[in-house]
Design a protein around this motif. Structure first.
Motif, PDB file in Angstrom:
ATOM      1  N   GLN A   1      -5.349  10.874  -8.414  1.00  0.00           N
ATOM      2  CA  GLN A   1      -6.598  10.306  -7.573  1.00  0.00           C
ATOM      3  C   GLN A   1      -5.978   8.922  -6.185  1.00  0.00           C
ATOM      4  N   GLU A   2      -4.376   8.947  -6.197  1.00  0.00           N
ATOM      5  CA  GLU A   2      -3.517   7.495  -5.629  1.00  0.00           C
ATOM      6  C   GLU A   2      -3.228   8.327  -4.849  1.00  0.00           C
ATOM      7  N   LYS A   3      -3.244   7.334  -3.333  1.00  0.00           N
ATOM      8  CA  LYS A   3      -3.687   7.957  -2.325  1.00  0.00           C
ATOM      9  C   LYS A   3      -1.780   7.907  -1.805  1.00  0.00           C
ATOM     10  N   GLN A   4      -0.728   7.113  -2.138  1.00  0.00           N
ATOM     11  CA  GLN A   4       0.608   8.135  -2.309  1.00  0.00           C
ATOM     12  C   GLN A   4       0.775   9.277  -3.193  1.00  0.00           C
TER      13      GLN A   4
ATOM     14  N   GLN B   1       0.781  -1.186  -0.315  1.00  0.00           N
ATOM     15  CA  GLN B   1       0.272   0.019   0.053  1.00  0.00           C
ATOM     16  C   GLN B   1       0.669   1.284  -0.035  1.00  0.00           C
ATOM     17  N   ALA B   2       1.882   1.663   0.607  1.00  0.00           N
ATOM     18  CA  ALA B   2       3.051   2.436   1.006  1.00  0.00           C
ATOM     19  C   ALA B   2       3.801   2.431  -0.724  1.00  0.00           C
TER      20      ALA B   2
END
Length: 275
Positions: free
Chosen positions: A75-78, A4-5
């Protein structure tokens, strides 16, 4: 399994010779996640970029629309990164678009003018967005440039010869220009004239920088990327040369730049700035 990172990466010019190498390198990097592959070759649009690059199916289709892919990446979290190996005619707008979407650009495309680089630096500063423009991702080239800078303190005569494949669109190469700029940081003039030269054919002596450094460009099939820096003094010649035989040599530098650009808030120029 993708962490996720992991760093989300978009590759622009993904089906080109350098782009394919970047696809393979990013796909194999444990801390990166390839999320987009852009290329305008109509014969490849829709195909899986992993199969195009020769590293197996990645379930990432080749798309022609950079803007839409950047919007998706935003839009990606990272924080996402765009790697660009395209063409001098389009790279300026590519960088501006990436910064506008909050995507960090890592640029290997050469041909940007000093004025364009300054404009992009100002834009990156206003957006507090990291950007890396790197004419050459080779560690060996950085070492050559450092050796050349040291030698320039002792030699007043120097010329640069750069050799590339005949599909390279710009000349001189960004690497040769950067090398000359590094030598000129010492503020000294080079190649003081000994005679009044006359070119019987225009361009025979190459181009010349403001401080007198001559740069010669060679374009031939069979070459990849090569550079010589030749210093001369009475009774001796000192030659520095760097040769590439496989584009894979650039990938450690590309992966390092992808990781480092996330830590920046401004534009930086040259691989040496992040080593």
């Amino acid at each position: 399994m993708v962490s996720q990172a992991s760093i989300p990466v978009v590759i622009n010019g993904a089906a080109g010779k350098m782009g394919r190498e970047v696809v393979k390198a990013v796909a194999q990097a444990e801390d990166m996640n390839l999320i987009g592959a852009i290329d305008r070759n109509p014969a490849l649009v829709g195909k899986d970029i992993g199969e195009v690059a020769g590293c197996g199916e990645l379930e990432i289709p080749v798309l022609p629309d950079l803007e839409a892919t950047l919007a998706m990446a935003a839009q990606e979290k990272q924080l996402p990164v765009m790697v660009d190996f395209t063409h001098p005619d389009s790279v300026y707008e590519n960088v501006r678009s990436a910064i506008a979407y909050g995507v960090r650009p890592v640029i290997g495309t050469t041909g940007l003018s000093p004025e364009q680089i300054q404009e992009l630096a100002d834009f990156a500063d206003k957006a507090s967005t990291g950007c890396l423009i790197i004419p050459n991702f080779s560690i060996g080239m950085v070492l050559l440039q450092q050796a050349a800078a040291r030698a320039s303190q002792y030699f007043d005569h120097v010329e640069i010869i750069e050799l590339h494949h005949n599909q390279k669109a710009d000349a001189p190469s960004g690497t040769a220009i950067q090398t000359a700029q590094l030598l000129e940081e010492f503020g000294k003039p080079y190649n003081p004239p000994r005679v009044n030269e006359t070119e019987k054919m225009s361009g025979a002596r190459g181009t010349c920088t403001e401080n007198g450094i001559r740069i010669h460009s060679i374009r031939l099939p069979g070459l990849i990327a090569h550079q010589e820096v030749i210093f001369g003094a009475p009774g001796e010649i000192y030659t520095l040369r760097h040769d590439t035989s496989d584009r894979a040599c650039y990938m450690p530098g590309v992966l390092l730049a992808i990781r480092k650009v996330l830590q920046l808030k401004t534009l930086m120029y040259g691989l040496d700035k992040i080593l």
